[in-house]
Design a protein around this motif. Structure first.
Motif, PDB file in Angstrom:
ATOM      1  N   SER A   1      -2.232  15.883   4.867  1.00 11.24           N
ATOM      2  CA  SER A   1      -2.400  14.389   5.054  1.00 11.24           C
ATOM      3  C   SER A   1      -1.594  13.735   3.646  1.00 11.24           C
ATOM      4  O   SER A   1      -1.739  14.252   2.778  1.00 11.24           O
ATOM      5  CB  SER A   1      -3.936  14.056   5.258  1.00 11.24           C
ATOM      6  N   ARG A   2      -1.730  12.294   3.798  1.00  6.27           N
ATOM      7  CA  ARG A   2      -1.475  11.621   2.467  1.00  6.27           C
ATOM      8  C   ARG A   2      -2.686  10.338   2.378  1.00  6.27           C
ATOM      9  O   ARG A   2      -2.725   9.800   3.434  1.00  6.27           O
ATOM     10  CB  ARG A   2      -0.052  10.881   2.615  1.00  6.27           C
ATOM     11  N   LEU A   3      -2.727  10.096   1.159  1.00  5.08           N
ATOM     12  CA  LEU A   3      -3.838   9.220   0.916  1.00  5.08           C
ATOM     13  C   LEU A   3      -2.964   7.865   0.648  1.00  5.08           C
ATOM     14  O   LEU A   3      -1.860   7.866   0.352  1.00  5.08           O
ATOM     15  CB  LEU A   3      -4.783   9.521  -0.281  1.00  5.08           C
TER      16      LEU A   3
ATOM     17  N   VAL B   1       0.978  -1.273  -0.164  1.00  6.19           N
ATOM     18  CA  VAL B   1       0.091   0.025   0.186  1.00  6.19           C
ATOM     19  C   VAL B   1       0.935   1.291   0.082  1.00  6.19           C
ATOM     20  O   VAL B   1       1.725   1.460   0.640  1.00  6.19           O
ATOM     21  CB  VAL B   1      -0.994  -0.044   1.230  1.00  6.19           C
ATOM     22  N   ALA B   2       0.662   2.137  -1.053  1.00  8.75           N
ATOM     23  CA  ALA B   2       1.663   3.318  -1.125  1.00  8.75           C
ATOM     24  C   ALA B   2       1.051   4.720  -0.654  1.00  8.75           C
ATOM     25  O   ALA B   2      -0.211   4.724  -0.676  1.00  8.75           O
ATOM     26  CB  ALA B   2       1.878   3.432  -2.779  1.00  8.75           C
ATOM     27  N   GLU B   3       1.945   5.443  -0.088  1.00  2.84           N
ATOM     28  CA  GLU B   3       1.295   6.680   0.283  1.00  2.84           C
ATOM     29  C   GLU B   3       1.509   7.627  -0.827  1.00  2.84           C
ATOM     30  O   GLU B   3       2.550   7.747  -1.660  1.00  2.84           O
ATOM     31  CB  GLU B   3       1.985   7.346   1.370  1.00  2.84           C
ATOM     32  N   GLY B   4       0.326   8.593  -1.231  1.00  3.07           N
ATOM     33  CA  GLY B   4       0.404   9.575  -2.250  1.00  3.07           C
ATOM     34  C   GLY B   4       1.279  10.836  -1.834  1.00  3.07           C
ATOM     35  O   GLY B   4       1.758  10.713  -0.462  1.00  3.07           O
TER      36      GLY B   4
ATOM     37  N   LEU C   1     -10.241  16.471  -6.230  1.00  2.38           N
ATOM     38  CA  LEU C   1      -8.957  16.092  -6.565  1.00  2.38           C
ATOM     39  C   LEU C   1      -8.759  14.442  -6.380  1.00  2.38           C
ATOM     40  O   LEU C   1      -8.373  13.869  -7.326  1.00  2.38           O
ATOM     41  CB  LEU C   1      -7.835  16.749  -5.686  1.00  2.38           C
ATOM     42  N   ASN C   2      -9.201  13.902  -5.194  1.00  2.00           N
ATOM     43  CA  ASN C   2      -9.279  12.666  -5.308  1.00  2.00           C
ATOM     44  C   ASN C   2     -10.596  12.004  -4.877  1.00  2.00           C
ATOM     45  O   ASN C   2     -10.705  11.485  -3.695  1.00  2.00           O
ATOM     46  CB  ASN C   2      -7.977  12.311  -3.982  1.00  2.00           C
ATOM     47  N   PRO C   3     -11.476  12.154  -5.486  1.00  2.00           N
ATOM     48  CA  PRO C   3     -13.074  11.420  -5.013  1.00  2.00           C
ATOM     49  C   PRO C   3     -12.793  10.007  -4.601  1.00  2.00           C
ATOM     50  O   PRO C   3     -12.303   9.115  -5.380  1.00  2.00           O
ATOM     51  CB  PRO C   3     -13.654  11.785  -6.240  1.00  2.00           C
ATOM     52  N   ARG C   4     -13.357   9.697  -3.434  1.00  2.00           N
ATOM     53  CA  ARG C   4     -13.003   8.317  -2.751  1.00  2.00           C
ATOM     54  C   ARG C   4     -14.671   8.283  -2.282  1.00  2.00           C
ATOM     55  O   ARG C   4     -15.338   8.990  -1.822  1.00  2.00           O
ATOM     56  CB  ARG C   4     -12.307   8.364  -1.892  1.00  2.00           C
TER      57      ARG C   4
ATOM     58  N   LEU D   1       1.499   8.230  -9.206  1.00  2.00           N
ATOM     59  CA  LEU D   1       0.831   8.992  -8.021  1.00  2.00           C
ATOM     60  C   LEU D   1       1.648  10.284  -8.022  1.00  2.00           C
ATOM     61  O   LEU D   1       1.276  11.202  -7.408  1.00  2.00           O
ATOM     62  CB  LEU D   1       1.375   8.300  -6.604  1.00  2.00           C
ATOM     63  N   THR D   2       2.855  10.402  -8.918  1.00  2.00           N
ATOM     64  CA  THR D   2       3.486  11.806  -9.127  1.00  2.00           C
ATOM     65  C   THR D   2       3.285  12.185 -10.414  1.00  2.00           C
ATOM     66  O   THR D   2       3.694  13.147 -10.850  1.00  2.00           O
ATOM     67  CB  THR D   2       5.140  11.574  -8.859  1.00  2.00           C
TER      68      THR D   2
END
Ligand SMILES: NC(=O)C1=CN([C@@H]2O[C@H](COP(=O)(O)OP(=O)(O)OC[C@H]3O[C@@H](n4cnc5c(N)ncnc54)[C@H](OP(=O)(O)O)[C@@H]3O)[C@@H](O)[C@H]2O)C=CC1
Ligand SMILES: CC(C)CCC[C@@H](C)[C@H]1CC=C2C3=C(CC[C@@]21C)[C@@]1(C)CC[C@H](O)C(C)(C)[C@@H]1CC3
Length: 418
Positions: free
Chosen positions: A94-96, A84-87, A179-182, A245-246
């Motif tokens: 925070s980081r997703l 599981v990677a962090e954005g 930006l990051n709909p979840r 992610l980048t």
């Protein structure tokens, strides 16, 4: 220089008018390509052979197939991930977290399709369904984008993208507000960017290869090359999934019609154009020419992968031994910019590699038609525009340090030319 956000952010893509035009033009172009590619003359700039009525475009089976595909890919996304990677850090610090199991999804899909084929799945029938499938994908993305737009109405301000919140309904619908709909940990943008469309593209290619084998006894060398190159591209994207992610799409752009349509309809139905062309217009290809094309593809891939991996490694850990010796420029944000290695050659070496690969995907289709070169033309325009957008964003982020980078590395994509 603080980046301007919300209603003050500069409008891109020609503002609301440009966004409205693109919302019509992109689906129209996709249907034009799907129609002309199977016509005798296959002329990119000629009229389509006929204008399809609703009875040709609309098929409940195609919609069902599309929804099953989306459901399958969503289920594979939810399977336990090897990592599981962090954005990147968000506005609220925070980081997703993102599951890294895209390659696993590709392999499992291949196994399922393989099982289906051995049980008599008529994959070769898929090319005949491309028009209704593309129509179903277009309708689905319009509805999905509406859902995304409404979801953003209740999102906190910190969750909104820097652009896409101008207050103009058409523009914001197109560019995307959030930006990051979840929903819970299911990230719509990350899922759509790498899974259903990208994996769908290689299976459409495979279906075209299977149909060519059914029609002509065996797939042509040109069809093998196109399938092989594009499978390598998609496999590479999923193998290096964390690197997405980048990218600008994940870090900067909201999720709206542009990316939803791009990911779910444009990529699978227009990026498979070369394989579609070869099915309807077989092209002879000798071994020496095939070897030259493979060499071009390998050079493109070497630059693309080298540049992307160098930047990702550097952004993740600047003291990693593979990048620690590279020359850098400090910026006021605390981040550094590479000025040697790939990123000291041109300011977007990864675009250069991608463009060389794009050329290698079209060359197996010969030079008798312009149509299979559509991807090269579109992609050049997309990357030139994207480079200009990124340049503006970097100038806002890094100010004088960016000017210094441009002075030290004057060319954007092509050394000594552009
Ligand atoms: N096949 C397709 O349809 C498409 C493929 N692509 C491919 O996707 C890949 C990603 O592209 P994209 O997201 O546009 O852009 P990039 O991966 O090139 O990312 C641009 C960002 O990289 C960072 N950066 C720029 N210069 C430097 C430097 N000198 N040193 C360190 N960091 C730097 C900046 O972000 P920061 O400093 O904040 O880290 C900048 O905003 C490319 O390979 C492209 O070819 C893209 C679009 C479509
Ligand atoms: C046509 C519209 C105006 C714009 C639609 C653009 C999208 C099709 C592309 C925007 C950025 C993309 C990327 C990839 C695919 C195409 C889209 C979605 C990418 C996933 C392809 C594989 C690469 O290895 C990548 C670096 C992971 C790409 C990331 C950007």
């Amino acid at each position: 220089m603080a980046p301007r956000q919300g209603p003050q952010a500069p409008l891109e893509f020609g503002g609301p008018l440009g966004a409205a035009a693109l919302m019509l033009l992109l689906p129209a172009t996709m249907f034009h390509l799907l129609l002309v590619v199977r016509s005798g003359p296959a002329r990119l700039l000629g009229p389509p052979p006929y204008l399809p009525g609703l009875e040709v475009l609309w098929s409940p089976q195609a919609l069902l197939l599309l929804l099953t595909w989306l459901g399958l890919q969503a289920a594979l996304y939810l399977l336990p991930a090897r990592k599981v990677a962090e954005g990147q850090e968000l506005k609220d610090k925070s980081r997703l977290r993102y599951p890294i199991n895209g390659f696993q999804a590709l392999v499992l899909t291949a196994l399922l399709v393989g099982l289906g084929l051995s049980a008599g799945l008529p994959l070769g029938a898929l090319p005949e369904m491309l028009l209704p499938l593309a129509f179903a994908a277009t309708i689905t993305t319009f509805i999905f984008s509406l859902f995304l737009y409404m979801k953003a109405q209740v999102a906190p301000a910190s969750a909104l993208a820097p652009g896409g919140n101008s207050g103009n309904l058409i523009y914001d619908f197109f560019l995307g507000r959030e930006l990051n709909p979840r929903i819970c940990s299911f990230d719509f943008k990350y899922f759509c960017e790498l899974r259903p469309g990208l994996i769908g593209w290689v299976f459409i290619n495979l279906a075209l290869l299977v149909q060519e084998a059914e029609l002509r006894g065996s797939p042509s060398l040109a069809m093998w090359l196109v399938n092989g190159f594009q499978l390598l591209y998609v496999g590479d994207a999923l193998w290096h999934e964390e690197a997405v992610l980048t990218t600008m799409d994940i870090m900067h752009d909201g999720f709206g019609f542009m990316l939803a349509f791009g990911d779910l309809a444009w990529v699978p139905f227009t990026y498979s154009l070369q394989a579609q062309f070869l099915l309807y217009h077989p092209q002879p290809l000798g071994l020496p020419m095939a070897a030259v094309i493979c060499l071009i593809s390998a050079i493109g891939y070497y630059i693309f992968r080298g540049a992307n991996s160098q930047k990702n490694t550097f952004r993740k850990n600047p003291s990693d031994p593979s990048v620690a010796g590279l020359e850098t420029i400090p910026t006021a944000t605390g981040r550094q910019l590479l000025v040697s290695g790939w990123w000291g050659m041109v300011r977007h070496p990864n675009y250069l590699g991608d463009l060389i690969m794009a050329l290698a995907w079209s060359l197996p289709c010969g030079v008798s038609h312009l149509l299979p070169y559509f991807y090269v033309l579109y992609f050049t325009a997309l990357l030139v525009h994207r480079e200009a957008r990124d340049e503006r964003q970097c100038l806002q982020k890094y100010g004088r340090a960016w000017h210094e980078y441009c002075r030290r590395v004057p060319y954007r994509i092509l050394p000594y030319i552009y």
